[in-house]
Design an enzyme around this catalytic site. Structure first.
Site, PDB file in Angstrom:
ATOM      1  CB  THR A 374      -0.849  -0.010   1.299  1.00  7.97           C
ATOM      2  OG1 THR A 374      -1.501  -1.267   1.357  1.00  7.97           O
ATOM      3  CG2 THR A 374      -1.802   1.123   1.372  1.00  7.97           C
ATOM      4  CG  LEU A 393       0.188  -3.531  -6.349  1.00  6.21           C
ATOM      5  CD1 LEU A 393       1.681  -3.594  -6.686  1.00  6.21           C
ATOM      6  CD2 LEU A 393      -0.625  -4.087  -7.505  1.00  6.21           C
ATOM      7  CG  ASN A 394      -3.091  -7.214   0.484  1.00  4.72           C
ATOM      8  OD1 ASN A 394      -3.036  -6.456   1.454  1.00  4.72           O
ATOM      9  ND2 ASN A 394      -3.400  -8.474   0.615  1.00  4.72           N
ATOM     10  CB  SER A 446      -7.099  -1.544   7.435  1.00  8.47           C
ATOM     11  OG  SER A 446      -7.481  -2.798   7.918  1.00  8.47           O
TER      12      SER A 446
END
Ligand code: DON
EC number: 2.3.2.2
Length: 565
Positions: A374, A393-394, A446
């Site tokens: 992130t 992209l996580n 989140s």
């Protein structure tokens, strides 16, 4: 046992500083400017965003330029193959939020990451083609531009394409990230990819293929990505690698405008991201729970301040795991979760003498109306508009699957779903039915891009990467400014801690907290973990000071850089 998520946070955020915590820099006042500011993870992206503003563009033009420049200069998290969220506040006070989160493909199933015995298959939701959610970034930047942009796409993308062709100089931190991930690049990709080479600091990596993809976007717009040649190449590539995303999945993808979560804290109005991010609701729950306590009197990072924040975080994350998911699929009792009465009750058993045990605490009872790696950037333009954008992209380089024909990495966002109730994901977050996998559903996030108003005027724009620690890093940055009178850079530099209900411990940046405070907390029953996260978050924010000037906070924990004029 070492929680998986700490290792992941460590790998995602800190490959660059391994076991030695970075020294807080001497610099406590960030870059200041009179008119406009861009703060992002890379200088190249902040420069390009600012150049677009200087050409008369607004924050939304600069968003497209900065976001896509990060896809070139910061492939660790900047992306075409991922997704994100944007919160805006216009100079007339209008606010809104854009959701360009990835979606589960149509062939996704609830149990797709479980084996025959119902156990989670290691790595399946994090590595390679099955981990990929349908990407949202291109739809996101085009949706923002369509609604608010003023400059032509060709003008905005011109410096980004030039950067891709010219190449980007590898920083020390980036060289370490790439080297650390090479074994995974080799494991996941059939052919040798651009990044699977001995890149060193000061080398220049050129991105001619990505430049071609971006040129295609200039000619064909959003549809040039989600339909036709690129969509066909992308879907074929993913399927050839064993994945399930189809051309139809791409054609169906749309970014969505959402109503942001808004709540008050003292004289501040906080505007943050709505579901499918948990950011706004959790931040709102935590800030409302801590509001009755006099944090500034307790003192910054004092025992009492850490206790109150931790207890509120514990309760908010327990609610997160039960109630939150994609609002298009599940009913979220947002109003109740954010109500003062509910949150007061939630804190009623908190004691300064003793920690609450997470094992003794579950989600709160909220009656439903019916039955049942992130990166963040903040921009303020010369017209007074502001945005906060977090994109990801996580994991670092996402699924590690790189489409060499198009020049970008694909996300592993599917891991943000709850693969199995009660089973932690890579950030140690536990989910339930609300965040189970379903075709076309968005996975819970989140990410917490946030804008704060004071006395009806713009005050701050702030956000960060960091998986589950995003919400609490944003929280502490806002509190550092508001409760502890710090400027933006000082607020960003300050040491951070984090609690997320489970595992039941306070994660702290090592060697930065007062030894006495740690002992006191331990005596009261708090488990302190100073080992597993040398850094928490990489916050990039902008503060509008009383004299009207802007002060940037660019996190020293990364290569983050502010540029303003
Ligand atoms: O959406 C989320 O919450 C996660 N995919 C964010 C991942 C992240 O921040 C990784 N960076 N450190």
């Amino acid at each position: 046992m070492k929680p998986v998520y700490y290792t992941l946070i460590l790998l995602l955020l800190i490959t660059s500083c391994k076991n030695t915590p970075q020294k807080t820099p001497e610099q406590t006042i960030g870059l200041t400017s009179k008119n406009a500011m861009v703060v992002s993870a890379r200088k190249e992206a902040s420069l390009i965003g600012t150049a677009i503003l200087k050409q008369g563009g607004n924050v939304f033009d600069a968003m497209m330029a900065t976001e896509l420049a990060l896809a070139v200069a910061y492939p660790y998290a900047g992306n075409l193959g991922g997704g994100g969220f944007m919160v805006y506040r216009l100079n007339n006070g209008d606010i809104g939020a854009l959701d360009y989160r990835e979606k589960a493909p149509m062939a996704a199933t609830k149990t797709m990451y479980l084996d025959q015995d119902g156990n989670v298959i290691p790595d399946k939701s994090t590595l390679g083609s099955m981990a990929i959610g349908v990407p949202g970034t291109v739809a996101g930047v085009f949706a923002a531009h369509k609604k608010f942009g003023t400059l032509p796409i060709a003008t905005i993308l011109e410096p980004v394409i030039a950067l891709a062709k010219r190449g980007v100089v590898v920083t020390e931190k980036q060289a370490k990230h790439i080297q650390a991930k090479r074994p995974l690049f080799q494991k996941v990709n059939k052919d040798t990819i651009l990044f699977d080479a001995d890149w060193k600091a000061n080398d220049t990596i050129k991105y001619p293929v990505l430049a071609r993809t971006l040129e295609h976007l200039v000619k064909h717009g959003k549809d040039g990505f989600y339909q036709g040649e690129i969509a066909k190449t992308l879907a074929t590539f993913i399927q050839d690698n064993g994945g399930i995303i189809t051309e139809e999945d791409l054609a169906n993808y749309e970014a969505k405008w959402r109503t942001p979560v808004v709540f008050n804290y003292d004289d501040l109005k906080v505007i943050s991201m709505a579901p499918p991010s948990s950011g706004g609701i959790c931040l709102g729950e935590i800030m409302t729970m801590i509001a009755p306590y006099d944090l500034s009197t307790y003192g910054h990072n004092s025992t009492k301040a850490i206790q109150i924040i931790t207890e509120a975080e514990r309760r908010a994350y327990a609610d997160r795991s039960y109630y939150l998911g994609d609002p298009d699929f599940v009913e979220i009792p947002s109003e109740r979760l954010l109500s003062e009465a509910y949150l007061k009750d939630r804190m009623s058993d908190v004691s300064f003498d003793k920690a609450t045990l997470s094992s003794s605490l579950k989600h709160g009872n909220v009656e439903l109306v019916e039955s049942d790696e992130t990166t963040h950037y903040s921009i303020v333009d010369q017209y007074g508009n502001a945005i906060a954008v977090t994109t990801t992209l996580n994991g670092a380089y996402g699924s590690k699957l790189y489409c060499s024909e198009l020049g970008f990495f694909l996300n592993n966002e599917m891991d943000d779903f709850s693969s199995k109730p009660g089973e932690p994901n890579m950030f140690g977050l536990i989910g339930a039915e609300a965040n189970s996998i379903a075709p076309q559903k968005r996975m819970l996030s989140s990410m917490t891009p946030t804008i704060v108003e004071k006395n009806g005027a713009l005050y701050m724009t702030v956000g960060t990467p960091g998986g589950s620690t995003i919400i609490t890093s944003v929280l502490q940055t806002i509190l550092n400014v508001h409760e502890f009178n710090m400027g933006m850079q000082e607020a960003v530099n300050a040491p951070r801690f984090h609690h997320q209900w489970l595992p039941d411990e306070i994660l702290m940046e090592p060697n930065k907290f007062n030894h006495e405070t740690i002992l006191e907390l331990e005596q009261k029953g708090y488990l302190i973990n100073e080992k597993d996260a040398p850094i928490i978050g990489r916050v990039d924010g902008i503060l509008k000071r009383e004299d009207g000037t802007l002060e940037a906070g660019a996190d020293y924990r990364g290569d983050d850089t502010a540029i303003g004029f």
